[in-house]
Design a protein around this motif. Structure first.
Motif, PDB file in Angstrom:
ATOM      1  N   VAL A  65       0.841  -1.202   0.000  1.00 48.26           N
ATOM      2  CA  VAL A  65       0.000   0.000   0.000  1.00 48.26           C
ATOM      3  C   VAL A  65       0.876   1.252   0.000  1.00 48.26           C
ATOM      4  O   VAL A  65       0.595   2.225  -0.715  1.00 48.26           O
ATOM      5  CB  VAL A  65      -0.949   0.002   1.215  1.00 48.26           C
ATOM      6  N   LEU A  66       1.939   1.235   0.794  1.00 48.52           N
ATOM      7  CA  LEU A  66       2.845   2.386   0.836  1.00 48.52           C
ATOM      8  C   LEU A  66       3.475   2.633  -0.528  1.00 48.52           C
ATOM      9  O   LEU A  66       3.540   3.773  -1.010  1.00 48.52           O
ATOM     10  CB  LEU A  66       3.930   2.160   1.890  1.00 48.52           C
ATOM     11  N   VAL A  67       3.970   1.568  -1.162  1.00 45.68           N
ATOM     12  CA  VAL A  67       4.618   1.716  -2.470  1.00 45.68           C
ATOM     13  C   VAL A  67       3.629   2.245  -3.502  1.00 45.68           C
ATOM     14  O   VAL A  67       3.884   3.242  -4.189  1.00 45.68           O
ATOM     15  CB  VAL A  67       5.211   0.372  -2.932  1.00 45.68           C
ATOM     16  N   ASP A  68       2.479   1.564  -3.620  1.00 50.09           N
ATOM     17  CA  ASP A  68       1.508   1.958  -4.641  1.00 50.09           C
ATOM     18  C   ASP A  68       0.884   3.310  -4.328  1.00 50.09           C
ATOM     19  O   ASP A  68       0.504   4.041  -5.242  1.00 50.09           O
ATOM     20  CB  ASP A  68       0.418   0.892  -4.771  1.00 50.09           C
ATOM     21  N   GLY A  69       0.786   3.645  -3.033  1.00 44.03           N
ATOM     22  CA  GLY A  69       0.274   4.957  -2.683  1.00 44.03           C
ATOM     23  C   GLY A  69       1.191   6.065  -3.158  1.00 44.03           C
ATOM     24  O   GLY A  69       0.748   7.057  -3.749  1.00 44.03           O
ATOM     25  N   VAL A  70       2.486   5.905  -2.922  1.00 48.36           N
ATOM     26  CA  VAL A  70       3.457   6.921  -3.359  1.00 48.36           C
ATOM     27  C   VAL A  70       3.482   7.020  -4.881  1.00 48.36           C
ATOM     28  O   VAL A  70       3.459   8.117  -5.456  1.00 48.36           O
ATOM     29  CB  VAL A  70       4.859   6.595  -2.811  1.00 48.36           C
ATOM     30  N   SER A  72       1.244   6.280  -7.051  1.00 58.90           N
ATOM     31  CA  SER A  72      -0.007   6.737  -7.664  1.00 58.90           C
ATOM     32  C   SER A  72      -0.433   8.098  -7.137  1.00 58.90           C
ATOM     33  O   SER A  72      -1.586   8.492  -7.316  1.00 58.90           O
ATOM     34  CB  SER A  72      -1.117   5.717  -7.399  1.00 58.90           C
ATOM     35  N   ASP A  73       0.506   8.820  -6.485  1.00 54.68           N
ATOM     36  CA  ASP A  73       0.180  10.125  -5.894  1.00 54.68           C
ATOM     37  C   ASP A  73      -0.986  10.003  -4.913  1.00 54.68           C
ATOM     38  O   ASP A  73      -1.885  10.845  -4.876  1.00 54.68           O
ATOM     39  CB  ASP A  73      -0.142  11.152  -6.984  1.00 54.68           C
TER      40      ASP A  73
END
Length: 698
Positions: A65-70, A72-73
């Motif tokens: 979630v942290l990776v994809d959150g960063v 994907s803005d």
């Protein structure tokens, strides 16, 4: 509670490791302009879950979630969906891996290596890549046509990360050290080297592909610039037509000017207006204004005007001459206020007047706002001096251009095969060096993409291409910028073919390395076993006669050279034969193992104990004095004196006789090993003759 705390801290560490590796991989690839898809975080996560269980899946999900959150803005619905797909893929891969190789996979057997890599890599990665691609489509990140490419890139990155980094992570887990000992560097370094070579090859192909597209776009830009220049030539010809019309007529009325200019205005959509601006001397001003008011198409209140800074039109101040808008077409309410305006009263227009007269060519003003425009739209005036040969300038044929209309006239319809996906802009550099974006045409349906995803459109691929245009005394810049949709459309499948070949090579390379190192490890361990068996007695696990003789030979050489002094003990059990005769050889074997264990316990770590015959043992006490060796020998005799052996209710009293000789440089040169053993044997024989259960020094 302690176990829960340990699990919590390990989970936090795993979350940070997963997020750190994922973000580092992504940003490193962007920083190095790499397009090679590679996701080592997937391999790390699968190895951890495979070795330590599904309890670490929440930590991996949070890291994802942290990776994809960063990346994907912080588009949270998208990030959660992508993380769910990645976590499910890791859980499935770990489940399959356990079914193939168990919970501690050492990957040593051919039947498990290739299935392990194929199932966890290419097969299980289909889950995460499918969820990822369709999630991007659902949330509007990509179009439907880009789903296959996005899914393939995602899949390839996960596969590469899994087949290289799942074994690599397993190798360095503390619980797996024994299974992978001696294989780490032989598997990891060649795999990383091959992957680096594949990445270089892929990026070279990708760069070539990008260069090919850029060259095509540059050619397109040159063609568009040429077409733009051709269109400007048509407009110049319209101004030259006005020039010819004025020069061929003694007098011109507003009606005649309207009739003459109608054709040009109808056929040149980018031409907002045409006007005739004659030179009027101040001495002619009143007569000129009076004459104009007589024309039925010109307002009765016609006068020469100028504009105040606040935009208000007032009668022009007295000056030697004026350049007046006498006729302007199309004549409408917007253009009504322009008629009579002295363009010399405005500094920008006056500069163009001077430059046009000096060059005797059509000359454009810098971008300006027209009197009749209230929306701030930039426009230019193009002034063509009108004069008969040898005469002074009579005035100017003027073209009025709104720049959006000028661009739209040239590029709105199929001027380039890719026009529907090109952004076209017209730039102008002012005399002060400032670059202005005069106008821009956007494609109808530009497509946005995530820039952070590996393998997608890089920012450099959509950089604008600029072509300078020198016309009407000014330098313009025609700029085209390809949209991501255009780049997608022009890409070939060559990079994907190279990537597929790289995947196959890496998969079989990893399988080959795992198999070869496993066989090498098995052979090495078997060699150790064979060596041990060749040098040890199978019954007592002590050194055998041959190995002890080799050790004794080394000790003899050391003693002869004066490097050390040693002690040799030859031991023979007393009353051993009755055990075999009474209760059998199995009981005798058990007794010998017990005695071997007792002897081994009485010596130091550097000493050697061997079985050299049926019930005969030899001990080499290294770097030992006579006094210490006698203490050890007496201790052995004492222990055996108190030792009883019981078998099937039969009790046997076992003692030991020991012969002892010194191996020192004082007695050098020492005899051969056989002679030394014979001397120790004779000393032992004297101990037996003297009543057994004692030590005799030879």
């Amino acid at each position: 509670m302690k176990a829960r705390t340990k699990l919590l801290w390990r989970s936090v560490a795993l979350t940070l490791a997963y997020a750190g590796i994922g973000l580092s991989t992504s940003y490193l690839a962007q920083g190095l302009s790499l397009s090679f898809p590679f996701w080592p975080a997937a391999g790390l996560a699968i190895a951890i879950v495979l070795a330590h269980g599904y309890r670490y899946l929440p930590a991996i999900a949070l890291g994802s979630v942290l990776v994809d959150g960063v990346l994907s803005d912080w588009h949270l619905p998208l990030a959660l969906t992508l993380a769910a797909g990645s976590t499910l893929q890791i859980a499935l891969a770990a489940w399959c891996g356990r079914r193939i190789s168990g919970v501690t996979p050492a990957l040593r057997h051919p039947k498990e290596i290739l299935p392990f890599l194929i199932v966890m890599g290419p097969v299980c990665s289909l889950l995460g890549s499918s969820v990822g691609a369709y999630a991007q489509y659902f949330f509007g990140e990509i179009t439907a046509s880009q789903i296959p490419f996005s899914a393939f890139t995602w899949w390839a990155g996960d596969v590469l990360g899994i087949i290289v980094f799942t074994p690599a992570t397993l190798m360095f887990l503390p619980t797996m050290q024994y299974q992978w000992q001696g294989r780490r560097t032989k598997v990891l370094f060649p795999s990383l080297l091959l992957m680096i070579m594949a990445a270089i090859a892929y990026d070279q192909i990708y760069a070539f592909e990008t260069q090919r597209i850029r060259l095509e776009l540059q050619e397109c830009a040159q063609n568009m610039a040429h077409q733009f220049e051709k269109n400007l030539t048509r407009h110049t010809e319209a101004l030259q037509g006005v020039e010819s019309f004025i020069l061929s007529s003694e007098t011109v009325t507003a009606s005649e000017f309207r009739t003459f200019t109608r054709h040009s205005l109808e056929n040149l959509p980018g031409l907002s207006a045409l006007s005739w601006n004659p030179f009027v001397l101040d001495t002619e001003r009143q007569a000129f204004e009076t004459q104009q008011r007589l024309d039925p198409l010109i307002p009765d209140d016609f006068q020469i005007t100028e504009r105040l800074p606040n935009g208000e039109l007032i009668p022009a101040q007295k000056r030697p001459s004026y350049v007046v808008v006498q006729f302007i077409e199309p004549f409408n309410e917007k253009h009504r206020i322009v008629q009579g305006f002295d363009i010399q009263s405005d500094p920008q227009r006056a500069a163009a007047v001077i430059n046009s007269m000096e060059t005797d060519q059509a000359y454009a003003t810098e971008p300006l706002t027209l009197l009749q425009d209230t929306n701030g739209q930039r426009s230019i005036l193009v002034l063509l001096p009108v004069n008969s040969q040898g005469e002074s300038v009579r005035g100017f044929a003027v073209g009025v251009y709104r720049l959006d209309n000028l661009l739209a006239e040239v590029f709105s319809v199929g001027t380039c095969a890719q026009q529907q996906n090109l952004r076209v802009a017209l730039l102008y550099t002012t005399e002060s060096g400032q670059t202005l974006n005069l106008d821009q045409l956007d494609p109808p349906n530009p497509t946005a993409h995530r820039k952070a995803d590996l393998g997608e459109i890089a920012a450099t691929e959509t950089e604008p291409i600029t072509v300078p245009i020198r016309y009407w005394g000014r330098t313009w810049q025609l700029q085209i910028q390809p949209t991501e949709a255009l780049i997608w459309a022009k890409k070939s499948y060559t990079p994907q073919l190279v990537l597929t070949i790289a995947l196959i090579l890496l998969l079989f390379n990893e399988s080959f390395l795992l198999l070869v190192t496993a066989e090498e490890l098995a052979e090495r361990r078997q060699a150790v076993i064979n060596s041990y068996q060749a040098s040890h007695d199978p019954l007592t696990d002590l050194l055998n006669r041959r190995a002890f003789f080799a050790t004794l030979e080394q000790a003899r050489s050391e003693a002869n050279s004066g490097l050390a002094s040693h002690v040799l003990l030859f031991c023979d059990l007393d009353h051993f034969k009755p055990v075999n005769d009474t209760v059998g050889h199995n009981a005798g074997d058990v007794l010998l193992r017990d005695i071997a264990h007792l002897l081994a316990q009485q010596v130091r770590a550097e000493d050697q104990v061997a079985r050299v015959g049926g019930d005969e043992f030899a001990l080499l006490l290294r770097n030992c004095t006579l006094e210490n060796s006698l203490s050890i020998a007496e201790a052995i005799v004492s222990i055996l004196k108190n030792y009883t052996f019981t078998w099937q209710q039969e009790i046997f009293q076992i003692t030991i006789s020991i012969g002892l000789i010194l191996l020192t440089s004082e007695s050098a040169p020492l005899p051969s090993v056989d002679d030394l053993m014979a001397q120790a044997d004779q000393a032992c024989y004297r101990a037996k003759r003297s009543g057994r259960n004692q030590v005799c020094v030879g």
